[in-house]
Design an enzyme around this catalytic site. Structure first.
Site, PDB file in Angstrom:
ATOM      1  N   ASP A   9     -56.258  -9.288  12.667  1.00 53.13           N
ATOM      2  CA  ASP A   9     -57.301  -9.459  13.681  1.00 53.13           C
ATOM      3  C   ASP A   9     -58.610  -8.956  13.097  1.00 53.13           C
ATOM      4  O   ASP A   9     -58.621  -8.225  12.102  1.00 53.13           O
ATOM      5  CB  ASP A   9     -56.931  -8.654  14.942  1.00 53.13           C
ATOM      6  CG  ASP A   9     -57.995  -8.750  16.013  1.00 53.13           C
ATOM      7  OD1 ASP A   9     -58.493  -9.863  16.264  1.00 53.13           O
ATOM      8  OD2 ASP A   9     -58.355  -7.714  16.604  1.00 53.13           O
ATOM      9  N   SER A  10     -59.709  -9.299  13.750  1.00 53.07           N
ATOM     10  CA  SER A  10     -61.018  -8.806  13.334  1.00 53.07           C
ATOM     11  C   SER A  10     -61.104  -7.284  13.442  1.00 53.07           C
ATOM     12  O   SER A  10     -61.915  -6.655  12.788  1.00 53.07           O
ATOM     13  CB  SER A  10     -62.093  -9.437  14.220  1.00 53.07           C
ATOM     14  OG  SER A  10     -61.780  -9.190  15.577  1.00 53.07           O
ATOM     15  N   CYS A  49     -56.347 -12.946  16.252  1.00 54.98           N
ATOM     16  CA  CYS A  49     -57.733 -13.072  16.707  1.00 54.98           C
ATOM     17  C   CYS A  49     -57.996 -14.484  17.237  1.00 54.98           C
ATOM     18  O   CYS A  49     -57.777 -15.466  16.528  1.00 54.98           O
ATOM     19  CB  CYS A  49     -58.655 -12.778  15.517  1.00 54.98           C
ATOM     20  SG  CYS A  49     -60.388 -12.795  15.926  1.00 54.98           S
ATOM     21  N   GLU A 104     -63.275  -1.330  24.759  1.00 55.63           N
ATOM     22  CA  GLU A 104     -63.282  -0.311  23.700  1.00 55.63           C
ATOM     23  C   GLU A 104     -63.794   1.022  24.234  1.00 55.63           C
ATOM     24  O   GLU A 104     -63.462   2.085  23.709  1.00 55.63           O
ATOM     25  CB  GLU A 104     -64.108  -0.806  22.508  1.00 55.63           C
ATOM     26  CG  GLU A 104     -63.511  -2.104  21.987  1.00 55.63           C
ATOM     27  CD  GLU A 104     -63.701  -2.369  20.516  1.00 55.63           C
ATOM     28  OE1 GLU A 104     -64.582  -1.764  19.910  1.00 55.63           O
ATOM     29  OE2 GLU A 104     -62.932  -3.202  19.979  1.00 55.63           O
ATOM     30  N   CYS A 131     -59.085 -13.928  24.295  1.00 53.75           N
ATOM     31  CA  CYS A 131     -59.611 -12.868  23.420  1.00 53.75           C
ATOM     32  C   CYS A 131     -58.612 -11.721  23.438  1.00 53.75           C
ATOM     33  O   CYS A 131     -58.016 -11.431  24.484  1.00 53.75           O
ATOM     34  CB  CYS A 131     -60.968 -12.395  23.930  1.00 53.75           C
ATOM     35  SG  CYS A 131     -61.651 -11.005  22.997  1.00 53.75           S
ATOM     36  N   HIS A 185     -58.813  -8.588  23.539  1.00 53.20           N
ATOM     37  CA  HIS A 185     -59.028  -7.420  24.407  1.00 53.20           C
ATOM     38  C   HIS A 185     -58.781  -7.686  25.893  1.00 53.20           C
ATOM     39  O   HIS A 185     -58.583  -6.753  26.661  1.00 53.20           O
ATOM     40  CB  HIS A 185     -60.470  -6.930  24.274  1.00 53.20           C
ATOM     41  CG  HIS A 185     -60.808  -6.315  22.954  1.00 53.20           C
ATOM     42  ND1 HIS A 185     -60.663  -6.992  21.768  1.00 53.20           N
ATOM     43  CD2 HIS A 185     -61.287  -5.083  22.641  1.00 53.20           C
ATOM     44  CE1 HIS A 185     -61.058  -6.207  20.776  1.00 53.20           C
ATOM     45  NE2 HIS A 185     -61.432  -5.042  21.274  1.00 53.20           N
TER      46      HIS A 185
HETATM   47  N1  DGL Z   1     -60.489 -10.206  18.207  1.00 51.54           N
HETATM   48  C1  DGL Z   1     -61.583 -10.992  18.719  1.00 51.54           C
HETATM   49  C2  DGL Z   1     -61.032 -12.216  19.445  1.00 51.54           C
HETATM   50  O1  DGL Z   1     -59.906 -12.236  19.906  1.00 51.54           O
HETATM   51  C3  DGL Z   1     -62.485 -10.168  19.603  1.00 51.54           C
HETATM   52  C4  DGL Z   1     -63.348  -9.166  18.851  1.00 51.54           C
HETATM   53  C5  DGL Z   1     -64.340  -9.812  17.896  1.00 51.54           C
HETATM   54  O2  DGL Z   1     -65.332 -10.400  18.350  1.00 51.54           O
HETATM   55  O3  DGL Z   1     -64.104  -9.744  16.713  1.00 51.54           O
HETATM   56  O4  DGL Z   1     -61.720 -13.191  19.579  1.00 51.54           O
END
Ligand code: DGL
Length: 274
Positions: A10-11, A73, A152, A184, A186
């Protein structure tokens, strides 16, 4: 092959919500997670940059000897999965297709809302995937960039979060959707707030949970599952140790995170494609 770990990236650490679903569904699998915490967020970056990062993240996981890669992600799944499929021989599962399929299957009134990062929403991929499966479905999308920092910050249950959610959801709610895709990593943590705003009649689709089911199917169909009865281990690699990392990681995963290593991608020879 069967005993090799599943790679997930993931990012940042949001993808631990997807790991949570994988651990629940596939408790015997070992998992290696890479969170690119030094370069997060991806969701507001250009497609070109996201694609380059996605290739590096996948190369890193391949170096760990994983049997497959889960792109946790949504942003990467939206703009770079095709490129990764071209470049790598490893089996890959993203979160967008499974999430879109579940939404298309579950909607009754054929009106689906999709929320995600600006890049995921501007890619239009959820809409394309859903409408490919069922062209009678109308899709209404909305980028919700404030939701990531809200989670977060641990503000899921705050009044301010309800205000933000009401503002973002106004248009989608007015369209009368009966299904909302959480596009997403989160957003599953905002399920309570979103249900409060959208109403109990609107079903939430967790794209990470849908992806975990897709992983289970892939492992079964290809006889790649770990048949050992012992509990799987989770190894976490991150490219930076950000502010209150441990606390956030444990909230996202829903359990203690022990095995964490910081890695510097630039200092590692990632090798080329196969
Ligand atoms: N993990 C990213 C997503 O699911 C969210 C956080 C980011 O913008 O990197 O799109």
């Amino acid at each position: 092959m069967n005993q090799q770990p599943i790679g997930v990236f993931d990012s940042g650490i949001g993808g631990l919500t997807v790991v949570r679903e994988l651990m629940h569904l596939l408790p015997h699998e070992d998992i290696v997670y890479f969170g690119d915490t030094a370069r997060v967020p991806y969701g507001t970056k250009s497609e070109k940059v996201i694609r380059n990062f996605a290739v590096e993240d996948t190369l890193f996981l391949r170096k760990q000897g994983v049997k497959m890669v889960v792109v946790a992600c949504n942003t990467v799944s939206a703009v770079a999965l095709g490129l990764l499929e071209e470049k790598f021989a490893l089996p890959l599962v993203g979160v967008v297709k499974p999430g879109a399929a579940e939404a298309a299957r579950r909607t009754r009134n054929k009106k689906v809302g999709v929320i995600g990062t600006p890049r995921t929403v501007s890619s239009g991929i959820y809409e394309r995937e859903i409408r490919t499966l069922d062209h009678t479905v109308q899709v209404f999308s909305k980028a919700c960039p404030l939701f990531v920092p809200i989670v977060e910050e641990g503000w899921e249950e705050k009044e301010a979060t309800l205000l933000v959610a009401r503002e973002y959801m106004e248009v989608i709610k007015a369209m009368g959707v009966d299904t909302l895709v959480l596009g997403c990593t989160h957003y599953p943590l905002l399920s309570n707030a979103l249900t409060q705003v959208m109403g109990r009649g609107v079903q939430l689709v967790n794209s990470g949970a849908a992806a975990a089911t897709a992983v289970q199917t892939l492992l079964t169909e290809n006889a790649m599952g770990n048949s050992q009865a012992c509990a799987g281990a989770l190894k976490v690699f991150i490219s930076d140790v950000p502010y209150h990392f441990q606390l956030l990681a444990e909230r996202l995963l829903g359990r203690e995170v022990k095995d964490i290593t910081r890695v510097d991608l630039e200092a590692i020879d990632l090798g080329g494609y196969e």
